[in-house]
Design a protein around this motif. Structure first.
Motif, PDB file in Angstrom:
ATOM      1  N   MET A  93       0.810  -1.224   0.000  1.00 51.08           N
ATOM      2  CA  MET A  93       0.000   0.000   0.000  1.00 51.08           C
ATOM      3  C   MET A  93       0.842   1.273   0.000  1.00 51.08           C
ATOM      4  SD  MET A  93      -2.002   0.022   3.613  1.00 51.08           S
ATOM      5  CE  MET A  93      -2.113  -1.708   4.076  1.00 51.08           C
ATOM      6  N   HIS A  94       2.072   1.211   0.495  1.00 52.94           N
ATOM      7  CA  HIS A  94       2.870   2.439   0.470  1.00 52.94           C
ATOM      8  C   HIS A  94       3.421   2.737  -0.926  1.00 52.94           C
ATOM      9  CE1 HIS A  94       6.081  -0.561   1.081  1.00 52.94           C
ATOM     10  NE2 HIS A  94       6.902   0.338   0.580  1.00 52.94           N
ATOM     11  N   GLU A  95       3.257   1.751  -1.832  1.00 55.00           N
ATOM     12  CA  GLU A  95       3.691   1.976  -3.218  1.00 55.00           C
ATOM     13  C   GLU A  95       2.503   1.965  -4.173  1.00 55.00           C
ATOM     14  OE1 GLU A  95       8.088  -0.127  -2.787  1.00 55.00           O
ATOM     15  OE2 GLU A  95       6.408  -1.296  -3.557  1.00 55.00           O
ATOM     16  N   LEU A  96       1.313   2.099  -3.617  1.00 53.49           N
ATOM     17  CA  LEU A  96       0.092   1.982  -4.414  1.00 53.49           C
ATOM     18  C   LEU A  96       0.130   2.909  -5.625  1.00 53.49           C
ATOM     19  CD1 LEU A  96      -2.635   0.428  -4.033  1.00 53.49           C
ATOM     20  CD2 LEU A  96      -3.573   2.579  -3.167  1.00 53.49           C
ATOM     21  N   ASP A  97      -0.097   2.305  -6.787  1.00 48.39           N
ATOM     22  CA  ASP A  97      -0.072   3.097  -8.014  1.00 48.39           C
ATOM     23  C   ASP A  97      -1.017   2.426  -9.004  1.00 48.39           C
ATOM     24  OD1 ASP A  97       0.514   4.803 -10.023  1.00 48.39           O
ATOM     25  OD2 ASP A  97       2.558   4.082 -10.384  1.00 48.39           O
ATOM     26  N   LEU A  98      -2.280   2.815  -8.944  1.00 43.32           N
ATOM     27  CA  LEU A  98      -3.310   2.171  -9.758  1.00 43.32           C
ATOM     28  C   LEU A  98      -3.877   3.161 -10.770  1.00 43.32           C
ATOM     29  CD1 LEU A  98      -5.207   0.181  -6.960  1.00 43.32           C
ATOM     30  CD2 LEU A  98      -3.280  -0.542  -8.359  1.00 43.32           C
ATOM     31  N   PRO A  99      -4.426   2.630 -11.863  1.00 46.18           N
ATOM     32  CA  PRO A  99      -4.928   3.524 -12.915  1.00 46.18           C
ATOM     33  C   PRO A  99      -6.255   4.200 -12.565  1.00 46.18           C
ATOM     34  CG  PRO A  99      -5.255   1.213 -13.521  1.00 46.18           C
ATOM     35  CD  PRO A  99      -4.463   1.211 -12.253  1.00 46.18           C
ATOM     36  N   ARG A 100      -6.965   3.693 -11.553  1.00 52.29           N
ATOM     37  CA  ARG A 100      -8.309   4.181 -11.268  1.00 52.29           C
ATOM     38  C   ARG A 100      -8.326   5.050 -10.014  1.00 52.29           C
ATOM     39  NH1 ARG A 100     -13.110  -0.337 -10.800  1.00 52.29           N
ATOM     40  NH2 ARG A 100     -14.738   0.936 -11.763  1.00 52.29           N
ATOM     41  N   ARG A 101      -9.294   5.923  -9.912  1.00 50.61           N
ATOM     42  CA  ARG A 101      -9.527   6.674  -8.678  1.00 50.61           C
ATOM     43  C   ARG A 101     -10.866   6.213  -8.103  1.00 50.61           C
ATOM     44  NH1 ARG A 101      -5.149   6.722  -9.152  1.00 50.61           N
ATOM     45  NH2 ARG A 101      -3.602   8.400  -9.220  1.00 50.61           N
ATOM     46  N   TYR A 102     -11.011   6.305  -6.777  1.00 51.96           N
ATOM     47  CA  TYR A 102     -12.124   5.628  -6.098  1.00 51.96           C
ATOM     48  C   TYR A 102     -12.952   6.587  -5.253  1.00 51.96           C
ATOM     49  CZ  TYR A 102      -9.496   1.600  -7.618  1.00 51.96           C
ATOM     50  OH  TYR A 102      -8.829   0.684  -8.407  1.00 51.96           O
ATOM     51  N   ARG A 103     -14.225   6.238  -5.107  1.00 53.73           N
ATOM     52  CA  ARG A 103     -15.115   6.982  -4.187  1.00 53.73           C
ATOM     53  C   ARG A 103     -14.897   6.495  -2.755  1.00 53.73           C
ATOM     54  NH1 ARG A 103     -16.967  11.394  -4.952  1.00 53.73           N
ATOM     55  NH2 ARG A 103     -18.774  11.018  -3.615  1.00 53.73           N
ATOM     56  N   THR A 104     -14.533   5.208  -2.629  1.00 54.92           N
ATOM     57  CA  THR A 104     -14.326   4.633  -1.294  1.00 54.92           C
ATOM     58  C   THR A 104     -13.093   3.727  -1.318  1.00 54.92           C
ATOM     59  OG1 THR A 104     -16.731   4.531  -1.031  1.00 54.92           O
ATOM     60  CG2 THR A 104     -15.421   3.289   0.565  1.00 54.92           C
TER      61      THR A 104
END
Ligand SMILES: C[S@@+](CC[C@H](N)C(=O)[O-])C[C@H]1O[C@@H](n2cnc3c(N)ncnc32)[C@H](O)[C@@H]1O
Length: 266
Positions: A93-104
């Motif tokens: 999680m400290h390197e989290l790099d995902l293409p999407r953004r989230y509401r929750t």
């Protein structure tokens, strides 16, 4: 005291145990209300899918992320069994790099495991960055004084008995594969200054009565007090941080063993 490098035990037999036997708990329904209210959602430290699988089975738009490939493999299998194929990402999680953004974003039982405190600070920032404006992070955390025995080890002179002696395996549980499984956990160290515990888990598997596998895994866990975690969330950028009681939406009390932090990105 045994110094234990940050590490997590959610691999091999321990991951299998989670997938076979950890399928209930009040967290599932509790976190679900937040996911229902804000999608898409991301389950960080989703593990074997205890929360994520019932959510995607119900048609909720939820992605998953975990640092353990073994846990994720069990999660994918369980999701497939209910006809779902969520996006699952293998990332710390400290390197989290995902293409999407989230509401929750939900984090259930995941903060502070196998990480340094600096990594935890970075993780909160990465979670913030992955939220849409107005999105919410919902994160639970066990308070450091939850276990009376271990809390009693904080004063000087009380930790001479650490590491705890190895224990025999606990009660065997029968898996759907016909094999039996058991775990034995012991506390290796507690450092009140660094607010960190280190644990060992000894996992066993029997096939037709014969012990066929044994594994020892270690886990470090960073301990956070409420005010500290609120401050960390604020420093990560969250403008609104609400603390709730143990999966009950009530105000927190001194008797709650787990607290839930609801942090909003404005
Ligand atoms: C206690 S389990 C909880 C799993 C799931 N959230 C649940 O409630 O069933 C903790 C999970 O956190 C994962 N984990 C530990 N450290 C992590 C990290 N730094 N980043 C992402 N996942 C992590 C472990 O691999 C494990 O699957």
């Amino acid at each position: 005291m045994i110094p234990v490098e940050p590490q997590s035990w959610h691999h091999g037999l321990v991951a299998r145990w989670w997938s076979l036997f950890r399928d209930s708990g009040p967290e599932i329904a509790y976190f679900r209300q937040f996911v229902e209210a804000g999608q898409p959602a991301l389950d960080v430290a989703c593990g074997a899918g205890r929360l994520l699988v019932p959510y995607v089975e119900a048609g909720l738009d939820v992605d998953g992320c975990d640092v353990s490939p073994d846990m994720l493999a069990f999660c994918a299998q369980a999701a497939e069994a209910v006809g779902a194929s969520p996006n699952l990402h293998c990332q710390a999680m400290h390197e989290l790099d995902l293409p999407r953004r989230y509401r929750t974003i939900v984090v259930c039982g995941g903060l502070g495991l196998g990480s340094t405190r600096e990594q935890d600070r970075l993780a909160l920032r990465r979670l913030y960055e992955h939220l849409e404006p107005g999105g919410r992070l919902v994160l639970d955390n066990e308070v450091p004084y939850a276990n009376a025995t271990h809390w009693g080890l904080w004063p000087s002179g009380r930790r001479d008995g650490l590491p705890e002696s190895p224990r025999p395996p606990g009660a065997r549980r029968l898996g759907p594969d016909g094999d039996e499984y058991a775990l034995a956990t012991r506390l290796l160290s507690l450092d009140p200054l660094r607010q960190q515990e280190a644990w060992e888990m000894h996992a066993h598997r029997w096939h037709e009565g014969s012990l066929v596998a044994e594994e020892r895994h270690r886990l470090t866990s960073n301990l956070y007090f409420c005010a500290e975690l609120v401050m960390m969330l604020e420093r990560a950028g969250f403008s609104e941080v609400e603390v709730r009681g143990e999966y009950n939406d009530a105000p927190p009390t001194a008797d709650d063993s787990f607290l839930v932090y609801v942090a909003t990105r404005t």
